[in-house]
Scaffold this active site. Structure first.
Site, PDB file in Angstrom:
ATOM      1  N   GLU A 257       4.840  28.639  44.880  1.00 43.85           N
ATOM      2  CA  GLU A 257       4.682  28.819  43.435  1.00 43.85           C
ATOM      3  C   GLU A 257       5.052  30.254  43.052  1.00 43.85           C
ATOM      4  OE1 GLU A 257       0.842  29.155  41.520  1.00 43.85           O
ATOM      5  OE2 GLU A 257      -0.149  29.456  43.445  1.00 43.85           O
ATOM      6  N   LYS A 317       2.027  23.334  35.766  1.00 48.06           N
ATOM      7  CA  LYS A 317       0.652  23.236  36.244  1.00 48.06           C
ATOM      8  C   LYS A 317      -0.279  22.903  35.082  1.00 48.06           C
ATOM      9  CE  LYS A 317      -2.866  25.713  38.920  1.00 48.06           C
ATOM     10  NZ  LYS A 317      -3.241  26.970  39.571  1.00 48.06           N
ATOM     11  N   CYS A 366      -0.827  24.994  43.454  1.00 49.78           N
ATOM     12  CA  CYS A 366      -2.059  25.682  43.847  1.00 49.78           C
ATOM     13  C   CYS A 366      -3.191  24.685  44.069  1.00 49.78           C
ATOM     14  CB  CYS A 366      -2.407  26.748  42.806  1.00 49.78           C
ATOM     15  SG  CYS A 366      -3.648  27.933  43.351  1.00 49.78           S
TER      16      CYS A 366
END
Length: 505
Positions: A257, A317, A366
């Site tokens: 990321e 995200k 994440c």
């Protein structure tokens, strides 16, 4: 006075032992043993005593399991050391209120009968874990079921998921605790303690089928967090990334990321074209971590998918980390103390899977892989069914010790629940490949720059857990937990009406 002081200290020790059951030590039997110490402590306590004992257990468990947050706040966020340490303890204390309340509820309602009380304890523990995982955006880090990614309870994952495993472990813990006391020993408890783990080994475990294989290259740049946004080093980092992408051999190449420290709208267009050139023709594809958006509308932590079809794919995200990626109301001062770049981000939107090499890939950024209930739509038949999960992360914020192995353990449990492989590309570790049985088949050493090349088998189909989770969410588990509490309450009401004391204290 000595007796009053003993239990909080004992529960602090038990909570610390509970953390040792998770990765990197991974002593899964210790999870049940440590929880049995708590079960025994609250089984002979008043509601007030049970709340204190449960609180102490949970504070020690979560503080020792989340201590690495200190690194992000102090080492990289610039927060004064005492305040950073206090913040970790305060977070653990706030999250521990769920366990404290659950233990007080159990102590108030317990019936004095071994089997109903064992079931009631498991129900209260389940409700506490569900609440921590869902309320106020949820923070289910090291939920108790994760300790059983290995061991005799792992076979329950495709049936009842991580929270269900945690409830079964709590049932066994209370059964074990009662077994130490002659007054509560019974043949029913002994049978339960022995028969349940054995029965799990005979439960069906294969629910998905192969969709072929895909060659992947997972990049691990190993850029230190304190250098990632250093203006004097960004040019060199971007050149190294370009060289790493161009040398990767997989049909799918995945970066961590935010591997690009500059949002995409601020990148030199020529650099971006050169970076993506290897994937604009042929059959190869790439998923590259960057920030999409602008200053006015906000930046979204994203993955851009590039293939011969062009740059028509992006994933943003959705589940943002409080204090690190968005600012809860009233806490702007706290986030400002940490001085985290891009610390107030916009939430992304859901996208269909990214197709590469005949496989359908579900991206996760994440700690999104902690929320199976948000992933399940891609693990059942339909337009969004994925054959592989792809997790990209940057754990350099938190150092190397404990956090990388914990996060890998969570990914393994997701693979067990949905019987999908998961590939992980991280900045400093743990870059790894996990098969559909939750086994790590390949991994790069931590804090080492490199590329992990592997062949991954995709899977399609749905586990029982995926089917009922997609249909009802976590409500069936809430229902079981509430039913268990209702059963205790009914027994207590009947006992009070008869003015009969419990059989044990």
């Amino acid at each position: 006075m000595k007796r009053v002081g003993f239990w909080p200290l004992a529960m602090l020790l038990a909570g610390g032992l509970h953390t040792a059951s998770f990765a990197p030590l991974g002593w899964w039997p210790l999870q049940i043993a440590a929880l049995a110490l708590l079960a025994g402590a609250v089984n002979a306590a008043t509601p007030r005593q049970a709340a204190v004992r449960g609180f102490c257990f949970s504070v020690a468990w979560l503080t020792s399991g989340l201590w690495w947050l200190y690194i992000s706040m102090h080492d990289y966020g610039g927060m004064p050391a005492p305040l950073a340490a206090l913040a970790v303890v305060v977070l653990a204390a706030a999250l521990s209120l769920y366990v404290a309340g659950a233990m007080a509820l159990f102590a108030w309602l317990r019936r004095g009968r071994p089997v109903p009380d064992a079931l009631g304890f498991a129900a209260c523990w389940l409700l506490a874990e569900l609440a921590r995982g869902q309320f106020f955006t949820g923070f289910p880090w090291i939920a108790s079921g994760y300790a059983h990614s290995d061991g005799v309870l792992a076979g329950l994952a495709p049936w009842i998921g991580v929270y269900g495993i945690g409830a079964v472990a709590a049932l066994l813990a209370m059964t074990l605790a009662m077994g130490w006391h002659a007054k509560t020993r019974s043949w029913r408890l002994a049978m339960l303690l022995v028969a349940l783990p054995i029965a799990v080994q005979f439960a069906p475990r294969e629910f998905t089928e192969s969709t072929g294989t895909l060659r992947v290259s997972l990049l691990q740049p190993n850029v230190a967090q304190d250098l990632k946004f250093d203006g004097d080093r960004i040019v060199g980092q971007m050149a190294a990334l370009q060289a790493q992408l161009q040398s990767a051999q997989g049909d799918l190449v995945v970066t961590p990321e935010s591997v690009l420290p500059i949002p995409k709208d601020q990148l030199d267009p020529v650099y971006w074209q050169q970076l993506m050139a290897p994937f604009r023709s042929g059959v190869r594809a790439a998923l590259v971590g960057t920030f999409l958006g602008n200053e006015q509308d906000g930046y979204v932590n994203s993955l851009v998918g590039v293939s011969a079809g062009g740059e028509r794919y992006s994933y943003g995200k959705r589940h943002l980390l409080p204090f690190g990626e968005y600012v809860p109301p009233g806490f702007r001062w706290f986030v400002d103390l940490m001085q985290i770049p891009l610390g107030d981000q916009a939430s992304g939107r859901s996208e269909a899977p990214f197709v590469a090499g005949g496989q359908r890939l579900r991206p996760l950024i994440c700690y999104e892989d902690l929320f199976g209930e948000h992933m399940v739509d891609s693990a059942v038949a339909g337009a969004d069914e994925a054959t592989m999960f792809v997790n990209v992360s940057n754990l350099a914020w938190f150092g190397r010790h404990m956090v990388q192995d914990q996060d890998l353990q969570f990914s393994r449990l997701r693979s067990l629940e949905f019987q999908r492989p998961m590939v992980r590309a991280t900045n400093t570790g743990a870059t790894a490949v996990i098969d559909h049985r939750g086994r790590v088949t390949a991994r790069l050493p931590a804090e080492t720059a490199g590329t992990l090349d592997a062949e991954v088998e995709g899977r399609r189909g749905a586990t029982p857990y995926a089917r009922w989770l997609a249909a009802f969410g976590l409500w069936p588990l809430w229902g079981l937990g509430l039913a268990g509490v209702a059963g205790l309450a009914a027994g207590r009401a009947a006992r009070v009406s008869r003015a009969a004391p419990p059989r044990y204290r």
